[in-house]
Write a protein that holds these residues in place. Structure first.
Motif, mmCIF file in Angstrom:
data_model
loop_
_atom_site.group_PDB
_atom_site.id
_atom_site.type_symbol
_atom_site.label_atom_id
_atom_site.label_comp_id
_atom_site.label_asym_id
_atom_site.label_seq_id
_atom_site.Cartn_x
_atom_site.Cartn_y
_atom_site.Cartn_z
ATOM 1 N N ILE A 7 61.809 121.412 -52.573
ATOM 2 C CA ILE A 7 61.837 121.608 -51.126
ATOM 3 C C ILE A 7 60.790 122.672 -50.833
ATOM 4 O O ILE A 7 60.916 123.820 -51.270
ATOM 5 N N VAL A 8 59.746 122.286 -50.137
ATOM 6 C CA VAL A 8 58.632 123.197 -49.875
ATOM 7 C C VAL A 8 59.010 124.190 -48.780
ATOM 8 O O VAL A 8 59.472 123.806 -47.703
ATOM 9 N N LEU A 9 58.800 125.467 -49.072
ATOM 10 C CA LEU A 9 59.061 126.532 -48.105
ATOM 11 C C LEU A 9 57.763 127.118 -47.559
ATOM 12 O O LEU A 9 57.725 127.591 -46.424
ATOM 13 N N TYR A 10 56.718 127.089 -48.381
ATOM 14 C CA TYR A 10 55.421 127.620 -47.956
ATOM 15 C C TYR A 10 54.334 126.970 -48.804
ATOM 16 O O TYR A 10 54.523 126.723 -49.998
ATOM 17 N N GLU A 11 53.194 126.680 -48.185
ATOM 18 C CA GLU A 11 52.061 126.110 -48.918
ATOM 19 C C GLU A 11 50.765 126.573 -48.286
ATOM 20 O O GLU A 11 50.634 126.599 -47.059
ATOM 21 N N TRP A 12 49.811 126.932 -49.133
ATOM 22 C CA TRP A 12 48.483 127.328 -48.655
ATOM 23 C C TRP A 12 47.444 126.355 -49.194
ATOM 24 O O TRP A 12 47.410 126.056 -50.398
ATOM 25 N N ASP A 13 46.635 125.829 -48.311
ATOM 26 C CA ASP A 13 45.475 125.009 -48.665
ATOM 27 C C ASP A 13 45.837 123.798 -49.537
ATOM 28 O O ASP A 13 45.127 123.459 -50.484
ATOM 29 N N GLY A 14 46.950 123.153 -49.221
ATOM 30 C CA GLY A 14 47.317 121.910 -49.905
ATOM 31 C C GLY A 14 47.545 122.044 -51.399
ATOM 32 O O GLY A 14 47.215 121.133 -52.169
ATOM 33 N N TRP A 15 48.137 123.167 -51.826
ATOM 34 C CA TRP A 15 48.292 123.418 -53.266
ATOM 35 C C TRP A 15 49.117 122.334 -53.958
ATOM 36 O O TRP A 15 48.848 121.989 -55.117
ATOM 37 N N PHE A 16 50.102 121.761 -53.282
ATOM 38 C CA PHE A 16 50.979 120.784 -53.933
ATOM 39 C C PHE A 16 50.251 119.491 -54.306
ATOM 40 O O PHE A 16 50.722 118.742 -55.161
ATOM 41 N N ARG A 17 49.111 119.217 -53.702
ATOM 42 C CA ARG A 17 48.316 118.063 -54.127
ATOM 43 C C ARG A 17 47.836 118.254 -55.564
ATOM 44 O O ARG A 17 47.763 117.301 -56.342
ATOM 45 N N LYS A 18 47.511 119.491 -55.911
ATOM 46 C CA LYS A 18 47.089 119.795 -57.282
ATOM 47 C C LYS A 18 48.255 119.595 -58.254
ATOM 48 O O LYS A 18 48.072 119.071 -59.359
ATOM 49 N N LEU A 19 49.440 120.010 -57.834
ATOM 50 C CA LEU A 19 50.612 119.840 -58.697
ATOM 51 C C LEU A 19 50.916 118.362 -58.911
ATOM 52 O O LEU A 19 51.191 117.932 -60.040
ATOM 53 N N ASP A 20 50.849 117.577 -57.863
ATOM 54 C CA ASP A 20 51.121 116.142 -57.990
ATOM 55 C C ASP A 20 50.096 115.461 -58.896
ATOM 56 O O ASP A 20 50.433 114.540 -59.650
ATOM 57 N N ALA A 21 48.847 115.908 -58.842
ATOM 58 C CA ALA A 21 47.806 115.343 -59.707
ATOM 59 C C ALA A 21 48.084 115.685 -61.168
ATOM 60 O O ALA A 21 47.885 114.856 -62.070
ATOM 61 N N ALA A 22 48.569 116.898 -61.418
ATOM 62 C CA ALA A 22 48.904 117.307 -62.786
ATOM 63 C C ALA A 22 50.077 116.496 -63.317
ATOM 64 O O ALA A 22 50.083 116.066 -64.480
ATOM 65 N N VAL A 23 51.073 116.263 -62.478
ATOM 66 C CA VAL A 23 52.240 115.472 -62.870
ATOM 67 C C VAL A 23 51.824 114.045 -63.224
ATOM 68 O O VAL A 23 52.333 113.457 -64.187
ATOM 69 N N ALA A 24 50.890 113.492 -62.475
ATOM 70 C CA ALA A 24 50.413 112.131 -62.744
ATOM 71 C C ALA A 24 49.787 112.040 -64.138
ATOM 72 O O ALA A 24 49.934 111.028 -64.832
ATOM 73 N N LYS A 25 49.102 113.099 -64.568
ATOM 74 C CA LYS A 25 48.526 113.121 -65.919
ATOM 75 C C LYS A 25 49.635 113.157 -66.969
ATOM 76 O O LYS A 25 49.545 112.508 -68.010
ATOM 77 N N SER A 26 50.679 113.917 -66.701
ATOM 78 C CA SER A 26 51.802 114.010 -67.634
ATOM 79 C C SER A 26 52.475 112.657 -67.814
ATOM 80 O O SER A 26 52.893 112.298 -68.921
ATOM 81 N N ASP A 27 52.568 111.902 -66.729
ATOM 82 C CA ASP A 27 53.218 110.587 -66.792
ATOM 83 C C ASP A 27 52.474 109.626 -67.719
ATOM 84 O O ASP A 27 53.061 108.675 -68.240
ATOM 85 N N LYS A 28 51.174 109.883 -67.930
ATOM 86 C CA LYS A 28 50.365 109.010 -68.782
ATOM 87 C C LYS A 28 50.123 109.605 -70.172
ATOM 88 O O LYS A 28 49.528 108.950 -71.030
ATOM 89 N N ALA A 29 50.585 110.832 -70.399
ATOM 90 C CA ALA A 29 50.314 111.524 -71.660
ATOM 91 C C ALA A 29 51.079 110.899 -72.820
ATOM 92 O O ALA A 29 52.169 110.347 -72.648
#
Length: 252
Positions: free
Chosen positions: A108-130
């Motif tokens: 549950i997002v409470l605060y975000e600066w400059d779309g940081w969660f897009r970076k997290l989602d991209a990292a998770v996508a790599k993990s799904d293929k690891a």
């Protein structure tokens, strides 16, 4: 005064979380890139005495210690995680993946600066293929070491250590199966429920776990026999997955 735990509703946890987030941003200002709720509260699976877990993502140069305390009967846990560290961890598939994966995927997002969660989602996508082989190999080696502990305890007739080892081995077996099935734990109270529902597992997995953990009446000998059988059956699944455990030479 003796610390008192207090029942807390989901809505009250959310209210407190927003207050904490506002204070974090106000206190640490531009060092904060994101604040979010994780754990059971993020999925509305929190129970009356559940804790409130928050992650605050900060810039790499920031050094902020975690906060872990009791506030008016509610357990609060705030982690201040460096951005590069959490992104690196989120894209890896490690032996701890089944425990760590949820906090990168459910929030549950409470605060975000400059779309940081897009970076997290991209990292998770790599993990799904690891690839999962090394994580499973390491996990099975840890189970092998626990098996050695049990056998040493048998030699010294240390019944307490034998019983403790049975529970450890059961949890390690479940962890390996979670990795093999690429399933992660959404809340700790559901650990065994999720493990028992896995598609790829020994046919007698639940029966063995119940004996190894003492969930059903058994004896020390019964714990040992069930543990030995579990170890063999998990090895066969791991081997068939292409994981190599033994080496013919000294590997350095």
């Amino acid at each position: 005064m003796f610390p008192k735990l207090r029942k807390t509703t989901h809505e009250e946890r959310l209210r407190i979380a927003h207050l904490i987030s506002d204070r974090i941003v106000k206190k640490y200002r531009s060092n904060v890139l994101a604040v979010y709720i994780c754990g059971s509260t993020s999925k509305k699976l929190d129970r009356p005495f559940s804790d409130l877990e928050l992650n605050a993502v900060v810039r790499d140069l920031a050094e902020i210690p975690m906060k872990y305390y009791l506030h008016r009967g509610l357990i609060i846990h705030i982690q201040y995680l460096k951005s590069s560290s959490i992104l690196d961890d989120a894209e890896r598939f490690t032996d701890n993946w089944h425990w760590a994966a949820d906090e990168y995927r459910n929030r549950i997002v409470l605060y975000e600066w400059d779309g940081w969660f897009r970076k997290l989602d991209a990292a998770v996508a790599k993990s799904d293929k690891a690839d999962s082989v090394e994580a499973i190999r390491k996990s099975f080696m840890m189970m092998t070491e626990s098996m050695a502990v049990m056998r040493n305890a048998m030699l010294t007739k240390d019944r307490v250590r034998v019983l403790m080892s049975g529970r450890v081995l059961a949890e390690q077996a479940a962890g390996i199966l979670l990795l093999l099935n690429r399933r992660y734990v959404t809340t700790t109270s559901w650990f065994w429920k999720i493990a028992f529902d896995l598609d790829k597992k020994p046919k007698d997995f639940k029966e063995l776990v119940e004996k190894m953990c003492g969930f059903v009446p058994t004896t020390g000998e019964g714990v040992v026999a069930s543990s030995e059988r579990m170890y063999k059956e998990i090895y066969e699944i791991v081997r068939d997955h292409g994981v190599k455990i033994e080496r013919d030479h000294l590997w350095v």
